[in-house]
Design a protein around this motif. Structure first.
Motif, short mmCIF file in Angstrom:
data_model
loop_
_atom_site.label_atom_id
_atom_site.label_comp_id
_atom_site.label_asym_id
_atom_site.label_seq_id
_atom_site.Cartn_x
_atom_site.Cartn_y
_atom_site.Cartn_z
N GLY A 1 0.82 -1.21 0.00
CA GLY A 1 0.00 0.00 0.00
C GLY A 1 0.86 1.25 0.00
N GLU A 2 0.27 2.34 0.50
CA GLU A 2 0.99 3.62 0.52
C GLU A 2 1.53 3.89 1.92
OE1 GLU A 2 -2.44 5.94 -2.07
OE2 GLU A 2 -2.58 5.80 0.11
N LEU A 3 2.63 4.60 1.96
CA LEU A 3 3.17 5.08 3.23
C LEU A 3 2.89 6.56 3.31
CD1 LEU A 3 6.57 3.32 3.83
CD2 LEU A 3 4.72 3.64 5.48
N ARG A 4 2.00 6.96 4.20
CA ARG A 4 1.48 8.33 4.14
C ARG A 4 1.87 9.20 5.30
NH1 ARG A 4 -4.79 8.23 2.40
NH2 ARG A 4 -4.57 10.42 2.94
N GLN A 5 1.93 10.49 4.99
CA GLN A 5 1.90 11.53 6.02
C GLN A 5 0.85 12.52 5.55
OE1 GLN A 5 5.78 13.24 6.87
NE2 GLN A 5 6.40 11.42 8.00
N GLY A 6 -0.33 12.45 6.11
CA GLY A 6 -1.41 13.34 5.68
C GLY A 6 -1.76 13.10 4.22
N ILE A 7 -1.71 14.15 3.42
CA ILE A 7 -2.08 13.98 2.02
C ILE A 7 -0.86 13.62 1.17
CG2 ILE A 7 -4.06 15.55 2.13
CD1 ILE A 7 -2.15 17.60 0.61
N PHE A 8 0.28 13.44 1.84
CA PHE A 8 1.51 13.11 1.10
C PHE A 8 1.88 11.64 1.24
CE2 PHE A 8 1.80 17.67 1.88
CZ PHE A 8 2.01 18.13 0.58
N CYS A 9 2.48 11.13 0.20
CA CYS A 9 2.86 9.71 0.19
C CYS A 9 4.33 9.55 -0.15
CB CYS A 9 2.05 8.96 -0.87
SG CYS A 9 0.39 8.56 -0.35
N LEU A 10 4.91 8.51 0.41
CA LEU A 10 6.29 8.18 0.05
C LEU A 10 6.31 7.78 -1.42
CD1 LEU A 10 9.13 7.76 1.32
CD2 LEU A 10 8.57 5.32 1.36
N ASP A 11 7.21 8.42 -2.18
CA ASP A 11 7.18 8.30 -3.64
C ASP A 11 8.60 8.08 -4.14
OD1 ASP A 11 7.03 9.14 -6.48
OD2 ASP A 11 5.01 9.80 -5.95
N THR A 12 8.76 7.23 -5.15
CA THR A 12 10.11 7.00 -5.69
C THR A 12 10.57 8.18 -6.54
OG1 THR A 12 9.38 6.04 -7.77
CG2 THR A 12 9.59 4.53 -5.92
N MET A 13 9.66 9.10 -6.82
CA MET A 13 9.96 10.27 -7.65
C MET A 13 10.52 9.84 -9.01
SD MET A 13 9.00 12.32 -5.32
CE MET A 13 9.32 13.98 -5.91
N GLY A 14 10.19 8.64 -9.41
CA GLY A 14 10.68 8.14 -10.70
C GLY A 14 12.14 7.73 -10.66
N HIS A 15 12.75 7.81 -9.49
CA HIS A 15 14.16 7.40 -9.38
C HIS A 15 14.26 5.89 -9.41
CE1 HIS A 15 14.84 11.39 -7.01
NE2 HIS A 15 14.69 11.58 -8.31
N LEU B 1 17.60 2.71 -9.22
CA LEU B 1 18.66 2.21 -8.35
C LEU B 1 19.49 3.35 -7.77
CD1 LEU B 1 19.81 -0.49 -7.49
CD2 LEU B 1 21.38 -0.34 -9.43
N ASP B 2 19.71 3.29 -6.45
CA ASP B 2 20.51 4.30 -5.73
C ASP B 2 19.85 5.67 -5.64
OD1 ASP B 2 22.62 2.70 -4.94
OD2 ASP B 2 23.60 2.90 -6.90
N GLY B 3 18.64 5.80 -6.17
CA GLY B 3 17.94 7.08 -6.09
C GLY B 3 17.35 7.28 -4.71
N TYR B 4 17.09 8.54 -4.37
CA TYR B 4 16.44 8.79 -3.09
C TYR B 4 14.92 8.81 -3.27
CZ TYR B 4 15.97 13.72 -4.58
OH TYR B 4 15.64 14.85 -5.24
N VAL B 5 14.22 8.80 -2.16
CA VAL B 5 12.75 8.84 -2.20
C VAL B 5 12.30 10.11 -1.48
CG1 VAL B 5 12.48 6.34 -2.31
CG2 VAL B 5 12.63 7.45 -0.09
N ALA B 6 11.07 10.55 -1.72
CA ALA B 6 10.60 11.79 -1.10
C ALA B 6 9.09 11.73 -0.93
CB ALA B 6 11.00 12.98 -1.98
N LEU B 7 8.55 12.77 -0.33
CA LEU B 7 7.09 12.83 -0.21
C LEU B 7 6.52 13.51 -1.45
CD1 LEU B 7 6.21 13.89 3.45
CD2 LEU B 7 6.18 11.62 2.41
N TYR B 8 5.36 13.07 -1.84
CA TYR B 8 4.68 13.66 -2.98
C TYR B 8 3.20 13.48 -2.71
CZ TYR B 8 4.02 14.99 -7.87
OH TYR B 8 3.68 15.65 -9.01
N GLN B 9 2.40 14.38 -3.25
CA GLN B 9 0.97 14.29 -3.02
C GLN B 9 0.43 12.89 -3.41
OE1 GLN B 9 -0.81 17.85 -4.15
NE2 GLN B 9 -2.83 17.30 -3.37
N CYS B 10 -0.40 12.31 -2.55
CA CYS B 10 -0.90 10.95 -2.83
C CYS B 10 -1.82 10.96 -4.05
CB CYS B 10 -1.71 10.42 -1.64
SG CYS B 10 -0.77 10.31 -0.12
N HIS B 11 -1.62 9.97 -4.91
CA HIS B 11 -2.53 9.88 -6.06
C HIS B 11 -3.36 8.60 -6.05
CE1 HIS B 11 0.68 7.37 -7.52
NE2 HIS B 11 1.49 8.39 -7.71
N HIS B 12 -3.08 7.74 -5.08
CA HIS B 12 -3.89 6.53 -4.88
C HIS B 12 -3.99 5.62 -6.08
CE1 HIS B 12 -4.85 8.61 -1.25
NE2 HIS B 12 -5.56 9.54 -1.88
#
Ligand code: LR7
Ligand code: MN
Length: 460
Positions: free
Chosen positions: A335-349, A351-362
């Motif tokens: 599922g999603e890992l959320r903080q409010g309306i934001f979700c943990l997102d691969t940001m399209g990265h 291997l070795d990329g970082y992850v960040a919060l991005y608005q949840c799109h479900h």
């Protein structure tokens, strides 16, 4: 039990079909080094046990058998056409060759060692005529491999599979059997078809993408067409009043270019990679060796799935095959890992990329994470990994190798996502600068409060 069978036969015998209104069919039989007697039995039973006007033609596709005469002899029989491959193609490409040559609007596929029983064809054609998105099979009786005797099989079965993706028969549930008592002639919806014996509307077969032309020899195509039909809006049925015998063999009576295990795994992988979404990991956990078998380019089949707007594998599991239990041992949540309306997102990265919060799109995609029972947090084959053991360390995606830096505890009641070895927690305070980092755990910090909005796989 006995009276039930009598009741059943009686009900089927009493049925009548408006055969004048049914469309004729092209029967397609592919073979490689089949015994002449079996081929003949198949062809003759089709001709003798079907209303004459319903058989447009019988197309035999000789898949480069050692002796071309086997086919040539049969071409002398009325309605029989023989196409011969000039190299071994395997049953998938051979069937497509037959289908492309067919002149009728309905296709009937048979193996090359069958015996069609009385009234086998009418109930199948009737179901497809009423709704061309139905793909229908007879009950498959047994022809003894040793005596060639015809033995009736149970009609209380349907097709299924386990996570090894090998076809198996399974008994209908008690509730289903109970409800079928009233009318045992009703169609049985089946999650999977055995693969060799079925009727399908030709236009529908074409529209749905025929077969995967990069599958070889034998195996996996039945899984693929079953997922495809269901996920793309059709249905699969077994029609109890239609019966065809089939010679079940203990081993393949033909050579297997590429080795049977490898070819089967390749074909199965192609089906899993195209149709099963993240659930394919359950297959790889069940058959780890499959991961090492190359499966070639699947982009055309992925495109087909998109163009046809087919449903997800999750939909298939929930609606077609809820009885298939989902293993607990590997992935327990997805599922999603959320903080409010934001979700943990691969940001399209990658291997070795970082992850960040991005608005949840479900809609899953870059925001889909799974938790394994071994403490990994995964996105496909990549795992959330500590880049160092110091506070402030960036959390990056690396190939899952189960090393310490990839192990996390379950989300704690307060929302902390704690590393299993170091006193560090997933934190979003620097999300816009360096992505998610690992910071000293602090249950008062909002940037460390996570929520897993999951469809728990085990209850899916
Ligand atoms: O290279 C090949 N070229 C071919 O033309 C290999 C095979 N073939 C032909 C072969 O001669 C036969 O007519 O393809 C047909 C199927 O091969 P079988 O009979 O060796 O397969 P099977 O009966 O063991 O396996 C079942 O699963 C297969 C998966 O690929 C196919 O879908 C078969 O059609 C299918 N058979 C049935 O569904 C019959 C019921 C058996 C069950 C359960
Ligand atoms: Mn067979």
């Amino acid at each position: 039990m006995f009276s039930f069978i009598l009741h059943f036969i009686y009900r089927c015998r009493r049925k009548t079909w408006e055969i004048e209104d049914l469309p004729p069919t092209s029967v397609i039989i592919t073979f490689h080094n089949e015994a002449r007697s079996s081929l003949l039995r198949t062809v003759v039973s089709v001709l003798n046990r079907s209303p004459e006007h319903l058989i447009k033609e019988i197309i035999l596709v000789d898949d480069f058998s050692d002796n071309p005469q086997d086919g040539e002899e049969l071409a002398k029989i009325q309605k029989v056409r023989v196409l011969r491959n000039d190299k071994r193609e395997g049953l998938m490409r051979s069937r497509v060759k037959g289908a492309d040559a067919a002149r009728a609007t309905v296709l009937t596929f048979l193996d090359s060692h069958c015996e069609c029983n009385v009234n086998w064809l009418e109930p199948l054609l009737e179901r497809v005529e009423k709704d061309p998105t139905r793909v229908v099979c007879p009950v498959i009786d047994v022809i003894s491999m040793d005596t060639f005797q015809y033995i009736g099989a149970s009609a209380d079965l349907r097709g299924g599979f386990d996570w090894n993706l090998v076809f198996k028969w399974e008994y209908l549930s008690y509730a289903e059997r109970e409800s079928r008592q009233r009318d045992p002639t009703q169609a049985i919806r089946t999650p999977m078809i055995a693969g060799g014996l079925f009727v399908i509307n030709k236009k529908y077969f074409d529209k749905l993408g025929k077969y995967d032309m990069q599958m070889d020899v034998w195996g996996g195509e039945n899984l693929e067409i079953s997922f495809r039909v269901w996920q793309c809006g059709g249905s699969l049925e077994i029609i109890p009043c239609s019966r065809v015998g089939h010679v079940f063999r203990k081993r393949h009576p033909y050579s297997f270019p590429g080795g049977s295990g490898n070819v089967f795994a390749k074909n199965t992988r192609r089906a899993a990679e195209v149709w099963m979404d993240d659930y394919k990991h359950f297959y790889y956990s069940s058959v780890p060796l499959a991961k090492n078998i190359p499966f070639g380019d699947i982009s055309e089949r992925v495109k087909l799935r998109n163009d046809l707007h087919c449903k997800s594998f999750k939909w298939y599991l929930q609606n077609v095959y809820p009885e298939l239990s989902i293993p607990h041992s590997t992935t327990s949540h997805i599922g999603e890992l959320r903080q409010g309306i934001f979700c943990l997102d691969t940001m399209g990265h990658l291997l070795d990329g970082y992850v960040a919060l991005y608005q949840c799109h479900h809609t899953g995609g870059n925001q889909e994470w799974s938790f394994t029972n071994t403490g990994l947090i995964k996105h496909h084959d990549l795992c959330l990994t500590l880049s160092s053991h110091m506070k402030g360390a960036q959390v990056v995606m690396r190939i899952c190798d189960g090393s310490d830096s990839q192990k996390w505890h379950r989300i704690e009641p307060g929302g902390l996502l704690r590393h299993s070895r170091y006193p560090l927690c997933l934190d979003s305070r620097l999300t816009n600068i360096r992505g998610i980092t690992a910071e000293r755990c602090n249950s008062a910090s909002d940037t460390q409060k996570w929520q897993l909005t999951s469809s728990s796989l085990s209850s899916a």
